[in-house]
Design an enzyme around this catalytic site. Structure first.
Site, PDB file in Angstrom:
ATOM      1  N   CYS A 140       0.820  -1.206   0.000  1.00 41.84           N
ATOM      2  CA  CYS A 140       0.000   0.000   0.000  1.00 41.84           C
ATOM      3  C   CYS A 140       0.860   1.264   0.000  1.00 41.84           C
ATOM      4  O   CYS A 140       2.026   1.247   0.390  1.00 41.84           O
ATOM      5  CB  CYS A 140      -0.938  -0.002   1.200  1.00 41.84           C
ATOM      6  N   ASP A 196      -6.997  -3.519  10.683  1.00 36.98           N
ATOM      7  CA  ASP A 196      -5.856  -2.616  10.863  1.00 36.98           C
ATOM      8  C   ASP A 196      -5.819  -2.096  12.296  1.00 36.98           C
ATOM      9  O   ASP A 196      -6.787  -2.210  13.048  1.00 36.98           O
ATOM     10  CB  ASP A 196      -5.978  -1.452   9.871  1.00 36.98           C
TER      11      ASP A 196
END
Length: 205
Positions: free
Chosen positions: A8, A127
């Site tokens: 990412c 997350d």
């Protein structure tokens, strides 16, 4: 089944290609102005136009407007949308595009209860929670706080790196893993760290 890899915070065509050639399955393009990884629509469109075959592009957004999402779909043409804020299930599915729903962990949660709301999500990305910092913090969270009991794919994120990824995969057994800070050096993606991370994932038991 092997664990999938998403890199990412990609900001250039060159880095997207490095991730692809290292063996990543997907890369993330961040649209969140407070983030050091925020990019423009023009930059993202250039990257998605030149991405190699068999790697997916994921646009990461935090509480976007409907018009902005439509603009992203029209100009960037990502393979997946990733909603990383407080977006409702109705909002996420209203665009008719495959989406990933992020879940930030600050208290014990049961993923099946999240799936009940976001039943049509392509995956749930789990997350770390850190106030108004939405991802990319390099913080790890207590995996024991999450009951991984959903039936849709789970992507594990939050503070992953070359040193802890083997333990993370062994304990959580996620469908995929997501890394950003853990493959950077002084805020920039490091090709060597990306390659080592991918090799560690492949070698995890």
């Amino acid at each position: 089944m092997r664990t999938r890899i998403k890199i990412c915070g990609i900001k250039s065509v060159e880095t997207a290609l490095q991730a692809a050639y290292a063996g990543a399955d997907a890369f993330g393009l961040v649209f969140h102005k407070p983030s050091i990884r925020n990019i423009s629509i023009d930059q993202a469109a250039q990257i998605t136009r030149q991405k190699p075959l068999f790697i997916d592009s994921v646009v990461v957004m935090v509480n976007p407007t409907r018009d902005f999402v439509r603009l992203i779909l029209d100009q960037v043409k990502p393979d997946y949308l990733q909603f990383h804020g407080e977006e409702t299930a109705e909002f996420c599915r209203s665009f008719g595009a495959p989406y990933i729903r992020s879940v930030r962990v600050r208290e014990p949660i049961t993923l099946s209860s999240i799936q009940d709301k976001y039943h049509d999500a392509s995956a749930l990305l789990v997350d770390a929670y850190r106030g108004d910092h939405y991802g990319g913090t390099g913080d790890i969270f207590n995996w024991e706080m999450v009951k991984f009991d959903c039936t849709i794919p789970v992507i594990l994120a939050g503070g992953l790196n070359n040193k802890n990824i083997n333990d993370a995969i062994r304990r959580v057994r996620p469908y995929g893993v997501d890394v950003s800070t853990g493959v950077e050096t002084e805020g920039d993606k490091d090709p060597d760290k990306i390659q080592r991370f991918c090799k560690e994932v492949w070698g995890a038991k």
